[in-house]
Design a protein around this motif. Sequence first.
Motif, PDB file in Angstrom:
ATOM      1  N   ASP A  35      39.409  45.538 -12.516  1.00 27.13           N
ATOM      2  CA  ASP A  35      39.818  45.648 -11.107  1.00 27.13           C
ATOM      3  C   ASP A  35      40.673  44.452 -10.696  1.00 27.13           C
ATOM      4  O   ASP A  35      41.678  44.600  -9.988  1.00 27.13           O
ATOM      5  CB  ASP A  35      38.581  45.738 -10.207  1.00 27.13           C
ATOM      6  N   GLN A  36      40.264  43.277 -11.149  1.00 26.43           N
ATOM      7  CA  GLN A  36      41.025  42.064 -10.838  1.00 26.43           C
ATOM      8  C   GLN A  36      42.425  42.139 -11.439  1.00 26.43           C
ATOM      9  O   GLN A  36      43.421  41.794 -10.788  1.00 26.43           O
ATOM     10  CB  GLN A  36      40.291  40.835 -11.383  1.00 26.43           C
TER      11      GLN A  36
ATOM     12  N   LYS B 133      29.381  46.292 -15.847  1.00 21.38           N
ATOM     13  CA  LYS B 133      29.762  46.069 -14.456  1.00 21.38           C
ATOM     14  C   LYS B 133      30.763  44.920 -14.364  1.00 21.38           C
ATOM     15  O   LYS B 133      31.800  45.028 -13.700  1.00 21.38           O
ATOM     16  CB  LYS B 133      28.526  45.752 -13.612  1.00 21.38           C
ATOM     17  N   GLU B 134      30.438  43.815 -15.039  1.00 17.32           N
ATOM     18  CA  GLU B 134      31.330  42.654 -15.024  1.00 17.32           C
ATOM     19  C   GLU B 134      32.662  42.986 -15.701  1.00 17.32           C
ATOM     20  O   GLU B 134      33.720  42.524 -15.270  1.00 17.32           O
ATOM     21  CB  GLU B 134      30.668  41.469 -15.723  1.00 17.32           C
TER      22      GLU B 134
ATOM     23  N   GLU C 147      34.801  44.823 -13.320  1.00 18.89           N
ATOM     24  CA  GLU C 147      35.326  43.907 -12.301  1.00 18.89           C
ATOM     25  C   GLU C 147      36.556  43.163 -12.825  1.00 18.89           C
ATOM     26  O   GLU C 147      37.493  42.882 -12.068  1.00 18.89           O
ATOM     27  CB  GLU C 147      34.238  42.915 -11.885  1.00 18.89           C
TER      28      GLU C 147
END
Length: 207
Positions: A197-198, A190-191, A194
């Motif tokens: 995505d960033q 999950k991290e 992220e």
Amino acid sequence: MKTKATLLAFLLAAPLWCIAASSYPEQVFQPEIVIYFGDKIGLTDEQREFIVSEVTTAKDSAREDKYRLNVEMAKLRRLLDKTITGEEEAEKQIKRLFEVENALKMANLKLLIRVKNQLSVEQRKQLRELMKDFNPKKIGPSEEVEKRLQAKIEKLKKGMREMVEIGVNPENISKVTAKFQPLINAAKYKEAEEVLDQAIKMLDDPF
């Protein structure tokens, strides 16, 4: 009586340093399995970071040993390719080959011991219970997550290539994506997503 070709094929097909997980006693655990069940056994961030660090170090060391192994195997191959192979010379070379193989096996076992020593008695007990009906093929992100991550990686690669083509340095994006692999190694999918995505958002504004 085995021919030299048969012997060489046997040595190449069954390298002794590759020990299956099932060959180890149940008192030790493969690092990837510990990470996989990390949340269920209450693995702390400190434990997780230690294991990932140890695996990284072990891989670097194993890479050197495997190079040495290839060198020794090549020497054995040249000996066996001779019309007449001296038994004493071949025996010495095989011993050198086995020394490297044993070093690899010992390094792997030491890694498992260090991983085991990081776990509490209760964590080890929980892990053994979880492993009873566990299929090792399940390790890693789900197929859906893996596809999603791959799509985002491809989008990033394309975007960064386009930036380079127009003379924009994607260095800031690279600094962000550097966080991705350690998170994957720690099974923090999950991290890791992220982070992607960033980085993707930065394609429009890399500064």
